[in-house]
Design an enzyme around this catalytic site. Structure first.
Site, PDB file in Angstrom:
ATOM      1  N   GLY A 185      55.929   0.229 -24.608  1.00  0.00           N
ATOM      2  CA  GLY A 185      54.791  -0.747 -24.018  1.00  0.00           C
ATOM      3  C   GLY A 185      54.891  -0.963 -22.532  1.00  0.00           C
ATOM      4  N   GLY A 245      56.600   5.598 -25.682  1.00  0.00           N
ATOM      5  CA  GLY A 245      57.767   5.831 -26.648  1.00  0.00           C
ATOM      6  C   GLY A 245      57.723   7.360 -27.184  1.00  0.00           C
ATOM      7  N   ARG A 250      68.895   3.638 -25.097  1.00  0.00           N
ATOM      8  CA  ARG A 250      68.716   2.216 -24.522  1.00  0.00           C
ATOM      9  C   ARG A 250      70.056   1.425 -24.247  1.00  0.00           C
ATOM     10  NH1 ARG A 250      63.452  -0.546 -27.032  1.00  0.00           N
ATOM     11  NH2 ARG A 250      61.597   0.293 -25.610  1.00  0.00           N
ATOM     12  N   LYS A 269      45.267   6.710 -29.066  1.00  0.00           N
ATOM     13  CA  LYS A 269      44.125   5.935 -28.820  1.00  0.00           C
ATOM     14  C   LYS A 269      43.615   5.892 -27.606  1.00  0.00           C
ATOM     15  CE  LYS A 269      44.744   2.384 -32.320  1.00  0.00           C
ATOM     16  NZ  LYS A 269      45.157   0.949 -32.309  1.00  0.00           N
TER      17      LYS A 269
HETATM   18  P1  ADP Z   1      53.299   7.122 -26.614  1.00  0.00           P
HETATM   19  O1  ADP Z   1      54.065   6.417 -27.468  1.00  0.00           O
HETATM   20  O2  ADP Z   1      53.892   8.188 -25.754  1.00  0.00           O
HETATM   21  O3  ADP Z   1      52.626   6.009 -25.689  1.00  0.00           O
HETATM   22  P2  ADP Z   1      50.844   7.108 -28.393  1.00  0.00           P
HETATM   23  O4  ADP Z   1      51.732   6.201 -29.362  1.00  0.00           O
HETATM   24  O5  ADP Z   1      49.818   6.756 -27.647  1.00  0.00           O
HETATM   25  O6  ADP Z   1      52.109   7.632 -27.416  1.00  0.00           O
HETATM   26  O7  ADP Z   1      50.436   8.367 -29.346  1.00  0.00           O
HETATM   27  C1  ADP Z   1      51.551   9.365 -30.129  1.00  0.00           C
HETATM   28  C2  ADP Z   1      51.112   9.631 -31.355  1.00  0.00           C
HETATM   29  O8  ADP Z   1      49.829  10.345 -31.516  1.00  0.00           O
HETATM   30  C3  ADP Z   1      51.789  10.497 -32.197  1.00  0.00           C
HETATM   31  O9  ADP Z   1      52.391  10.121 -33.134  1.00  0.00           O
HETATM   32  C4  ADP Z   1      51.086  11.853 -32.304  1.00  0.00           C
HETATM   33  O10 ADP Z   1      51.125  12.182 -33.678  1.00  0.00           O
HETATM   34  C5  ADP Z   1      49.538  11.221 -32.358  1.00  0.00           C
HETATM   35  N1  ADP Z   1      48.660  12.176 -31.701  1.00  0.00           N
HETATM   36  C6  ADP Z   1      48.589  12.967 -31.033  1.00  0.00           C
HETATM   37  N2  ADP Z   1      47.483  13.778 -31.077  1.00  0.00           N
HETATM   38  C7  ADP Z   1      46.971  13.558 -32.162  1.00  0.00           C
HETATM   39  C8  ADP Z   1      45.867  14.087 -32.729  1.00  0.00           C
HETATM   40  N3  ADP Z   1      45.005  15.135 -32.269  1.00  0.00           N
HETATM   41  N4  ADP Z   1      45.288  13.286 -34.073  1.00  0.00           N
HETATM   42  C9  ADP Z   1      45.943  12.497 -34.264  1.00  0.00           C
HETATM   43  N5  ADP Z   1      47.115  11.777 -34.020  1.00  0.00           N
HETATM   44  C10 ADP Z   1      47.518  12.511 -32.727  1.00  0.00           C
HETATM   45 MG    MG Z   2      53.446   5.387 -29.426  1.00  0.00          MG
END
Ligand code: ADP
Ligand code: MG
Length: 400
Positions: free
Chosen positions: A380, A357, A36, A201
């Site tokens: 976010g 992230g 960053r 999620k």
């Molecule tokens: P980003 O930050 O890129 O938007 P998220 O915060 O939505 O991504 O999700 C990232 C997290 O999701 C990671 O920490 C990963 O471990 C978790 N994750 C991915 N697949 C699974 C799964 N099948 N079951 C539980 N957690 C998962």
């Molecule tokens: Mg995340």
């Protein structure tokens, strides 16, 4: 309407108040990821190389409105100084005290100053006008280059530029670049347009799916969110993470995909672990139904193959959310293969945009960040921009 940028703004001899996002991870006083800070360099250089005086402000962590030594921006000032190869003034423990104001007043053309953590004041999160007025008095020009914070209505993002009405209020080069990719590039994407979604999620990604699906040719869904969709289709998902209250939403998205003729792909095989994930986990590869006692933690080989085949033909790719628990090596392959496929497609001419992230961290970990067209610095903020949201902190800037 594109916004006026700092590059198009007269800065010589001017005090340029730049909101940056130096909210970097720090462990034992050491910055563990300086992306960053590095991303703000083009804007800072643009100002100082033309004889402007750069006054930087940022938040760090969640100090809840009072001084906390562990949330000091001092390590960021030091790192910035190393990256710029010149001194960075860091005047005081309080961004609005007399010492800070004097340092701002004494700053010379071409010099750089970083104010201490804005969140040491309650007024920052509250968007307080009196606090904002003190900061606004530091600048002749306002620059928003804090992309990672631009979805927030904090004082330095909204009330400060509002208090500077009549003076130039422009976007920094990082914010310009993020908007170019996360909004403009996907307004009319080159086809096929493929959206890859995963992560923790469904509820987090619902807005993104709904905004992008009408334009997408294919949506590839992995990660934990896939299990809510599979459950909606009546599959056995064992102990995989399912959001019960989102099953109806998942059904609606599946119907919408069918009516829009958007190809929505879900995992057909899974790398599973037993519930005691973390310490020695029993892993098991299963096709279709997952037995009780196991949870899907990564997409399997056939799914990786199917996703890769779609990505190979893509001309525009948006990726948000890892395909599995990539933090653990036994569940990282799906995310790694998808990252490689996107990197390859990019080499072959596709435009690839990575947001989120954890997704950015995964791409970085695999050493593939340089192979992507754009890896967003916003977590976010990148997700909200992919949902098509407008940010007040950007809207209020001068039009080009
Ligand atoms: P980003 O930050 O890129 O938007 P998220 O915060 O939505 O991504 O999700 C990232 C997290 O999701 C990671 O920490 C990963 O471990 C978790 N994750 C991915 N697949 C699974 C799964 N099948 N079951 C539980 N957690 C998962
Ligand atoms: Mg995340």
């Amino acid at each position: 309407m594109p916004k006026k940028t700092i590059a198009a703004t007269e800065v010589s001899g001017k005090r340029v108040l730049i909101r940056v996002d130096f909210n970097v991870p720090i462990e034992d006083g050491k910055i563990t990821d300086d992306r960053r800070i590095a991303s703000a360099l083009p804007t800072i250089q643009s100002v100082i190389s033309r004889g402007g005086r750069a006054i930087l402000m940022s938040h760090l962590g969640r100090p809840e409105g009072e001084f906390q030594a562990e949330d000091s921006l001092a390590p960021a000032a030091k790192r910035l100084s190393e990256l710029l190869g010149k001194p960075v003034a860091f005047p005081s423990q309080d961004c609005t005290d007399a010492a800070a104001a004097a340092a701002v007043a004494n700053l010379k053309n071409g010099e750089v100053l970083l104010l201490e953590n804005l969140r040491f004041h309650k007024g920052e999160k509250k968007g307080d006008a009196a606090f904002a007025a003190k900061l606004a008095a530091y600048g002749d020009v306002y620059v928003n280059d804090a992309f990672g914070t631009s979805h927030r209505p904090d004082a330095s993002m909204v009330a400060v530029p509002q208090a500077m009405a009549g003076k130039p209020r422009v976007s920094g080069l990082l914010v310009e670049k993020e908007i170019k990719f996360l909004a403009e590039a996907i307004a009319k994407p080159a086809k096929p347009f493929v959206v890859v979604l995963g992560g923790a999620k469904v509820s987090d990604k619902m807005g993104c799916i709904e905004h992008l699906m009408p334009k997408a040719d294919s949506i590839l869904i992995g990660g934990a969110m896939a299990y809510t969709f599979l459950k909606a289709l009546g599959r056995q998902v064992g102990d995989s993470r399912v959001e019960q209250d989102r099953i109806a939403d998942a059904e609606r998205i599946l119907d919408l995909a069918a009516s829009l003729k958007c190809d929505l792909l879900l995992p057909t095989d899974h790398v599973c672990g037993n519930q005691f994930i973390g310490s020695p986990s029993q892993t098991k590869v299963v096709e279709d139904d997952i037995p009780d006692g196991f949870m899907g933690l990564d997409i399997g080989m056939s799914t990786q193959g199917a996703f890769t085949a779609v990505l190979r033909k893509a001309k525009t790719i948006v990726w948000n959310g890892p395909m599995g628990v990539f933090e653990w090596s036994q569940f990282s392959q799906g995310t790694h293969q998808v990252a490689k496929a996107i990197a390859q497609a990019t080499t072959n001419g596709a435009l690839s945009i990575v947001g989120g992230g954890d997704t950015a961290a995964a791409v970085e970990k695999f050493g593939l960040a340089d192979k992507m067209t754009h890896v967003s610095t916003g977590g976010g903020a990148s997700l909200e921009m992919l949902e098509g949201k407008k940010f007040e902190s950007v809207e209020l800037l001068d039009n080009a």
